[in-house]
Design an enzyme around this catalytic site. Structure first.
Site, mmCIF file in Angstrom:
data_model
loop_
_atom_site.group_PDB
_atom_site.id
_atom_site.type_symbol
_atom_site.label_atom_id
_atom_site.label_comp_id
_atom_site.label_asym_id
_atom_site.label_seq_id
_atom_site.Cartn_x
_atom_site.Cartn_y
_atom_site.Cartn_z
ATOM 1 N N ASP A 15 46.364 12.476 11.454
ATOM 2 C CA ASP A 15 47.686 12.508 12.078
ATOM 3 C C ASP A 15 48.030 11.082 12.484
ATOM 4 O O ASP A 15 47.169 10.194 12.498
ATOM 5 C CB ASP A 15 47.653 13.425 13.318
ATOM 6 C CG ASP A 15 49.008 13.507 14.015
ATOM 7 O OD1 ASP A 15 50.043 13.436 13.316
ATOM 8 O OD2 ASP A 15 49.044 13.623 15.248
ATOM 9 N N SER A 16 49.280 10.899 12.865
ATOM 10 C CA SER A 16 49.696 9.585 13.371
ATOM 11 C C SER A 16 49.089 9.316 14.754
ATOM 12 O O SER A 16 49.074 8.171 15.193
ATOM 13 C CB SER A 16 51.219 9.543 13.460
ATOM 14 O OG SER A 16 51.686 10.633 14.230
ATOM 15 N N TYR A 47 55.204 8.020 13.447
ATOM 16 C CA TYR A 47 55.626 8.013 12.043
ATOM 17 C C TYR A 47 57.066 8.527 11.917
ATOM 18 O O TYR A 47 57.752 8.246 10.964
ATOM 19 C CB TYR A 47 54.741 8.940 11.214
ATOM 20 C CG TYR A 47 53.367 8.415 10.855
ATOM 21 C CD1 TYR A 47 52.881 7.205 11.338
ATOM 22 C CD2 TYR A 47 52.552 9.160 9.995
ATOM 23 C CE1 TYR A 47 51.615 6.763 10.985
ATOM 24 C CE2 TYR A 47 51.295 8.717 9.637
ATOM 25 C CZ TYR A 47 50.825 7.518 10.134
ATOM 26 O OH TYR A 47 49.580 7.083 9.769
ATOM 27 N N GLY A 48 57.461 9.349 12.919
ATOM 28 C CA GLY A 48 58.710 10.103 12.803
ATOM 29 C C GLY A 48 59.962 9.266 12.674
ATOM 30 O O GLY A 48 60.992 9.738 12.224
ATOM 31 N N CYS A 78 49.958 16.372 10.262
ATOM 32 C CA CYS A 78 51.129 15.647 10.754
ATOM 33 C C CYS A 78 52.319 16.148 9.945
ATOM 34 O O CYS A 78 52.287 16.113 8.706
ATOM 35 C CB CYS A 78 50.920 14.156 10.536
ATOM 36 S SG CYS A 78 52.369 13.140 10.883
ATOM 37 N N ASN A 79 53.326 16.625 10.640
ATOM 38 C CA ASN A 79 54.483 17.170 9.914
ATOM 39 C C ASN A 79 55.229 16.097 9.132
ATOM 40 O O ASN A 79 55.649 16.322 8.000
ATOM 41 C CB ASN A 79 55.439 17.834 10.911
ATOM 42 C CG ASN A 79 54.938 19.181 11.361
ATOM 43 O OD1 ASN A 79 55.306 20.202 10.809
ATOM 44 N ND2 ASN A 79 54.055 19.192 12.342
ATOM 45 N N THR A 80 55.388 14.919 9.748
ATOM 46 C CA THR A 80 56.149 13.862 9.084
ATOM 47 C C THR A 80 55.448 13.449 7.785
ATOM 48 O O THR A 80 56.081 13.352 6.727
ATOM 49 C CB THR A 80 56.319 12.644 10.025
ATOM 50 O OG1 THR A 80 56.777 13.108 11.294
ATOM 51 C CG2 THR A 80 57.296 11.656 9.453
ATOM 52 N N GLU A 155 52.975 12.388 24.748
ATOM 53 C CA GLU A 155 52.047 11.239 24.777
ATOM 54 C C GLU A 155 51.866 10.709 26.206
ATOM 55 O O GLU A 155 50.815 10.179 26.546
ATOM 56 C CB GLU A 155 52.566 10.105 23.877
ATOM 57 C CG GLU A 155 52.516 10.416 22.392
ATOM 58 C CD GLU A 155 51.142 10.187 21.771
ATOM 59 O OE1 GLU A 155 50.354 9.438 22.348
ATOM 60 O OE2 GLU A 155 50.865 10.806 20.717
ATOM 61 N N CYS A 185 56.324 19.898 14.575
ATOM 62 C CA CYS A 185 55.711 18.620 14.970
ATOM 63 C C CYS A 185 54.413 18.979 15.678
ATOM 64 O O CYS A 185 54.399 19.899 16.512
ATOM 65 C CB CYS A 185 56.645 17.855 15.910
ATOM 66 S SG CYS A 185 55.890 16.364 16.603
ATOM 67 N N THR A 186 53.346 18.251 15.351
ATOM 68 C CA THR A 186 52.042 18.635 15.897
ATOM 69 C C THR A 186 51.958 18.479 17.422
ATOM 70 O O THR A 186 51.057 19.023 18.046
ATOM 71 C CB THR A 186 50.923 17.793 15.242
ATOM 72 O OG1 THR A 186 51.342 16.435 15.200
ATOM 73 C CG2 THR A 186 50.622 18.289 13.862
ATOM 74 N N HIS A 187 52.890 17.738 18.013
ATOM 75 C CA HIS A 187 52.894 17.597 19.479
ATOM 76 C C HIS A 187 53.531 18.806 20.182
ATOM 77 O O HIS A 187 53.269 19.041 21.353
ATOM 78 C CB HIS A 187 53.679 16.359 19.902
ATOM 79 C CG HIS A 187 52.977 15.066 19.649
ATOM 80 N ND1 HIS A 187 52.641 14.636 18.390
ATOM 81 C CD2 HIS A 187 52.535 14.110 20.508
ATOM 82 C CE1 HIS A 187 52.028 13.468 18.485
ATOM 83 N NE2 HIS A 187 51.959 13.128 19.753
HETATM 84 N N1 DGL Z 1 52.431 13.844 14.345
HETATM 85 C C1 DGL Z 1 53.846 13.641 14.099
HETATM 86 C C2 DGL Z 1 54.422 14.880 13.419
HETATM 87 O O1 DGL Z 1 53.835 15.951 13.448
HETATM 88 C C3 DGL Z 1 54.606 13.387 15.379
HETATM 89 C C4 DGL Z 1 54.417 12.017 15.945
HETATM 90 C C5 DGL Z 1 54.996 10.908 15.108
HETATM 91 O O2 DGL Z 1 56.236 10.740 15.064
HETATM 92 O O3 DGL Z 1 54.203 10.197 14.508
HETATM 93 O O4 DGL Z 1 55.478 14.787 12.849
#
Ligand code: DGL
Length: 271
Positions: A15-16, A47-48, A78-80, A155, A185-187
């Site tokens: 993930d990011s 990453y988003g 990571c979704n992005t 975060e 989004c994983t968060h």
């Molecule tokens: N982990 C990213 C996602 O699931 C979210 C955080 C990011 O923007 O990197 O999209």
């Protein structure tokens, strides 16, 4: 080169940042005897908001690093990165690759009764239409909203705060009638309570961490080779202490944390 501890055919998860730990935790509950190599690219999070081609390059470099450790399965937690880099990763990798988008779409399709599904995520994920196009191809109606501030709220350890309630309410204020909402989004699973409160108890939340873990673990049916608990190593490109601190919000890190310079995450080119 970074010292890589020996793991037994680990599953690679990346993930990011810390958000992918929600997927890792769900995976470990289902596969407690497997070893895992987790990579959190905290030096380059988020990453988003980055251009898609840049995220593809990051993801390919990470996948090559994890494959170099001998992983036998790669989970893009990571979704992005799943939204923009999955085709490139599948084409390049010698091991199976699973992202979080398709499991989320599958679960939302099962969950919806009215056919109206919402999806929230980063600007990159929502802008890619990865969720919307897959859902609409199944005949479902979609509503989507990028919620860039929510990653920062999590975060900063403010998932359960008046600030997060305010932001969530604002982001969801113009939604139409939906009966299912994908946390793209994983968060966001960390904001489940706040999001459920904003949308009401009748709306089903789809947590991509749980459904992805379900999908991945179905590839590992059968008895484990060992009954020892599996080991986890976390490679982190940013500050390891900050990673551990932020991860505390989601139950902490169980396993070694190893600092990894981003310069080691370059794509391996064929000779
Ligand atoms: N982990 C990213 C996602 O699931 C979210 C955080 C990011 O923007 O990197 O999209």
């Amino acid at each position: 080169m970074t010292r890589a501890p020996s793991l037994n055919r680990p599953i690679g998860v990346f993930d990011s940042g810390v958000g992918g730990l929600t997927v890792l935790q769900a995976l470990r509950r289902r596969l407690p005897h497997r070893d895992f190599a987790y990579l959190g690219d905290t030096a380059r999070v988020p990453y988003g908001r980055k251009p898609p081609q840049m995220v593809v390059e990051f993801a390919v470099g990470i996948a090559d690093f994890l494959c170099g450790l001998g992983v036998d399965f790669l989970v893009v937690a990571c979704n992005t990165a799943s939204a923009v880099a999955l085709p490139a990763l599948i084409e390049r990798s010698r091991v199976p690759v699973c992202g979080v988008i398709d499991p989320g779409v599958e679960a939302a399709t099962r969950a919806t009764r009215t056919g109206s599904v919402g999806v929230i995520g980063t600007k990159g994920t929502i802008g890619s239409s990865a969720y919307q196009s897959r859902l609409e191809a199944r005949g479902l109606r979609t509503w989507s909203q990028a919620c860039p501030m929510l990653v920062h709220v999590v975060e900063e350890g403010l998932a359960d705060s008046p600030e997060s309630e305010l932001l969530v309410t604002q982001y969801l204020s113009n939604r139409p009638e939906i009966d299912t909402l994908i946390l793209g989004c994983t968060h966001y699973p960390l904001l489940s309570r706040v999001i459920q409160k904003a949308v009401g108890a009748d709306v089903r939340l789809v947590d991509s961490a749980e459904v992805t873990a379900e999908t991945v673990s179905s590839n590992f049916d059968g008895s484990p080779n060992t009954f020892e608990p599996g080991r986890v190593v976390h490679f982190v490109t940013g500050d390891p202490l900050a990673f551990a601190h932020t991860a505390a919000v989601i139950g902490g890190v169980d396993g070694e944390i190893i600092p990894l310079p981003v310069t080691e995450l370059v794509a391996v080119t064929a000779e």
